[in-house]
Write a protein that holds these residues in place. Structure first.
Motif, PDB file in Angstrom:
ATOM      1  N   LEU A 114      67.228  20.656  79.903  1.00 11.84           N
ATOM      2  CA  LEU A 114      67.650  22.060  80.010  1.00 11.84           C
ATOM      3  C   LEU A 114      68.077  22.303  81.457  1.00 11.84           C
ATOM      4  O   LEU A 114      67.284  22.142  82.394  1.00 11.84           O
ATOM      5  CB  LEU A 114      66.505  22.977  79.595  1.00 11.84           C
ATOM      6  CG  LEU A 114      66.114  22.856  78.110  1.00 11.84           C
ATOM      7  CD1 LEU A 114      64.720  23.415  77.858  1.00 11.84           C
ATOM      8  CD2 LEU A 114      67.145  23.530  77.205  1.00 11.84           C
ATOM      9  N   LYS A 165      70.254  17.106  67.470  1.00 13.50           N
ATOM     10  CA  LYS A 165      69.143  18.031  67.789  1.00 13.50           C
ATOM     11  C   LYS A 165      69.603  19.476  67.902  1.00 13.50           C
ATOM     12  O   LYS A 165      68.820  20.411  67.680  1.00 13.50           O
ATOM     13  CB  LYS A 165      68.394  17.573  69.048  1.00 13.50           C
ATOM     14  CG  LYS A 165      69.220  17.549  70.331  1.00 13.50           C
ATOM     15  CD  LYS A 165      69.271  18.877  71.065  1.00 13.50           C
ATOM     16  CE  LYS A 165      70.296  18.836  72.171  1.00 13.50           C
ATOM     17  NZ  LYS A 165      70.480  20.148  72.827  1.00 13.50           N
ATOM     18  N   ASP A 218      64.639  15.479  72.979  1.00 17.63           N
ATOM     19  CA  ASP A 218      65.517  16.656  73.097  1.00 17.63           C
ATOM     20  C   ASP A 218      65.233  17.664  71.980  1.00 17.63           C
ATOM     21  O   ASP A 218      65.432  18.874  72.165  1.00 17.63           O
ATOM     22  CB  ASP A 218      66.987  16.206  73.081  1.00 17.63           C
ATOM     23  CG  ASP A 218      67.885  17.110  73.912  1.00 17.63           C
ATOM     24  OD1 ASP A 218      67.396  18.131  74.431  1.00 17.63           O
ATOM     25  OD2 ASP A 218      69.083  16.803  74.032  1.00 17.63           O
ATOM     26  N   LEU A 227      65.494  28.766  76.575  1.00 14.30           N
ATOM     27  CA  LEU A 227      66.579  28.386  77.483  1.00 14.30           C
ATOM     28  C   LEU A 227      67.708  27.702  76.728  1.00 14.30           C
ATOM     29  O   LEU A 227      68.843  27.649  77.200  1.00 14.30           O
ATOM     30  CB  LEU A 227      66.064  27.416  78.559  1.00 14.30           C
ATOM     31  CG  LEU A 227      65.149  27.970  79.635  1.00 14.30           C
ATOM     32  CD1 LEU A 227      64.657  26.835  80.531  1.00 14.30           C
ATOM     33  CD2 LEU A 227      65.872  29.033  80.462  1.00 14.30           C
ATOM     34  N   ARG A 229      70.681  27.246  74.329  1.00 16.70           N
ATOM     35  CA  ARG A 229      71.676  28.160  73.733  1.00 16.70           C
ATOM     36  C   ARG A 229      71.698  28.027  72.218  1.00 16.70           C
ATOM     37  O   ARG A 229      71.912  28.993  71.501  1.00 16.70           O
ATOM     38  CB  ARG A 229      73.075  27.901  74.318  1.00 16.70           C
ATOM     39  CG  ARG A 229      73.305  28.387  75.745  1.00 16.70           C
ATOM     40  CD  ARG A 229      72.847  27.432  76.802  1.00 16.70           C
ATOM     41  NE  ARG A 229      73.207  26.066  76.606  1.00 16.70           N
ATOM     42  CZ  ARG A 229      74.320  25.489  77.102  1.00 16.70           C
ATOM     43  NH1 ARG A 229      75.126  26.169  77.856  1.00 16.70           N
ATOM     44  NH2 ARG A 229      74.573  24.214  76.900  1.00 16.70           N
TER      45      ARG A 229
HETATM   46  O1  LIG Z   1      71.069  19.755  75.529  1.00 18.65           O
HETATM   47  C1  LIG Z   1      70.409  20.569  76.128  1.00 18.65           C
HETATM   48  C2  LIG Z   1      69.114  20.244  76.705  1.00 18.65           C
HETATM   49  O2  LIG Z   1      68.799  18.894  76.605  1.00 18.65           O
HETATM   50  C3  LIG Z   1      70.893  21.951  76.256  1.00 18.65           C
HETATM   51  O3  LIG Z   1      70.615  22.609  75.081  1.00 18.65           O
HETATM   52  P1  LIG Z   1      71.510  23.854  74.640  1.00 18.65           P
HETATM   53  O4  LIG Z   1      72.922  23.342  74.595  1.00 18.65           O
HETATM   54  O5  LIG Z   1      70.970  24.251  73.311  1.00 18.65           O
HETATM   55  O6  LIG Z   1      71.317  24.893  75.689  1.00 18.65           O
END
Ligand SMILES: O=C(CO)COP(=O)(O)O
Ligand SMILES: NC(=O)C1=CN([C@@H]2O[C@H](COP(=O)(O)OP(=O)(O)OC[C@H]3O[C@@H](n4cnc5c(N)ncnc54)[C@H](OP(=O)(O)O)[C@@H]3O)[C@@H](O)[C@H]2O)C=CC1
Length: 309
Positions: A114, A165, A218, A227, A229
């Motif tokens: 993240l 994921k 992940d 956090l 998206r």
């Molecule tokens: O890939 C990500 C964290 O490893 C980011 O996740 P998001 O794209 O859902 O924010």
């Protein structure tokens, strides 16, 4: 420290900026390119060691074509950090880069990363997927005590973990937006992992890879953190928002929205059972409400708990 190594990062979004921060911390000279800067100039590619793509999947083909036209040195290692599937061709980012830049060594970077946490200097780990010599070079350049990098020769599996994921993160966001609790979310993560292994192995990945950082790792990060998206999109849907409203309220790219539809069609075509992904796709297309989708999942016939592959 690597004061003599040069890196070009494509994509000025949250992941491109974060990778730039990490490479600079390692002493690398970093050049950044985003579409707001206009055409990608040949000079940007001069004397670089790594070319890092932190673009959303929808941008990869166009930029890869432009890079190929500039004929980068075959010594430049390409690092793809995109976690999405191209809807029209069902290609991954690595597939696309491979097509346009077949002479470059190509690795993928994936894991529970993240961006906001990494930018605060918090520790994280990730995996570099690809052929051993190239993954070792990326580990040596980017790896540190706060960004611990593993290598894995199963590039396809590493990439598919990061792609899949996002869909399960949407499902978990929906779960939490509906207020269904931690038990239900844990079931979605666990059964989502089964779907990832089933489709990921069919796509050419190795089962063991999906239990590593780019798969399970992940999933744990994005299915449990606001956090993410993708999680946010799901959460807003669970709260009763429409998809356009959910996307409007979510700042940044949520690759899982397109990925869910592409994976659902892929699984249908190949006779693979991925019920959670199918329900996410149905909710995103407004064929089912989030509540109806959850009910549908729970009312499926009982079955043995099997692990694919
Ligand atoms: O890939 C990500 C964290 O490893 C980011 O996740 P998001 O794209 O859902 O924010
Ligand atoms: N953020 C994270 O935590 C992580 C993200 N990733 C992955 O990295 C990729 C990028 O995500 P992220 O940086 O978060 O996304 P953001 O939404 O933060 O940024 C996307 C960037 O891509 C640019 N862009 C959009 N369309 C095009 C185009 N057609 N040509 C060139 N550039 C374009 C945007 O430019 P503009 O500003 O001009 O619109 C913006 O700079 C995704 O695949 C994501 O899954 C992987 C690991 C972690």
């Amino acid at each position: 420290m690597h004061p003599h190594s040069s890196v070009l990062i494509l994509g000025l979004g949250s992941w491109g900026q974060t990778l730039s921060y990490l490479f600079r911390q390692q002493g690398c000279a970093v050049r950044l390119w985003g579409r707001s800067q206009g055409a990608l100039g040949k000079d940007l590619l001069d004397n670089i060691d790594l070319l890092v793509s932190a673009l959303p999947i929808k941008a990869v083909r166009d930029v890869a074509q432009r890079v190929a036209a500039l004929q980068p040195s075959p010594d430049v290692i390409l690092v793809s950090a995109t976690k999405g599937l191209e809807a029209e061709t069902v290609s991954t980012a690595a597939d696309i880069w491979q097509t346009y830049c077949p002479n470059q060594a190509l690795v993928v970077l994936s894991g529970p990363n993240l961006a906001a946490e990494i930018q605060q200097g918090l520790p994280a780990a990730a995996v570099v997927g690809g052929q051993a010599t190239a993954t070792k070079q990326v580990q040596d350049l980017l790896g540190s005590a706060t960004f611990r990098l593993y290598s894995n020769e199963d590039r396809r599996g590493v990439e598919m973990g990061g792609i899949f994921k996002n869909v399960i993160a949407i499902a978990c966001g929906v779960n939490d937006g509906l207020g269904l609790g931690v038990n239900a979310r844990s079931a979605l993560i666990t059964r989502g992992l089964v779907e990832m292994v089933r489709v990921g192995c069919h796509w050419g990945g190795e089962a063991a890879t999906f239990y590593g950082l780019s798969g399970l790792g992940d999933l744990l990060a994005t299915c449990t953190s606001s956090l993410s998206r993708n999680y946010q999109v799901g959460w807003h849907l669970g709260q009763g928002k429409s998809l356009p409203q959910a996307l409007e309220l979510t700042h940044g790219t949520a690759e899982g929205v397109n990925t869910a539809l592409v994976l659902y069609r892929y699984a249908q075509h190949h006779g693979l059972e991925i019920p959670i992904t199918a329900m996410v796709a149905a909710v995103l297309q407004e064929q089912l409400t989030p509540q109806a989708a959850l009910t549908h999942l729970l009312e499926r016939p009982f079955k043995p708990e099997t692990t694919p592959c």
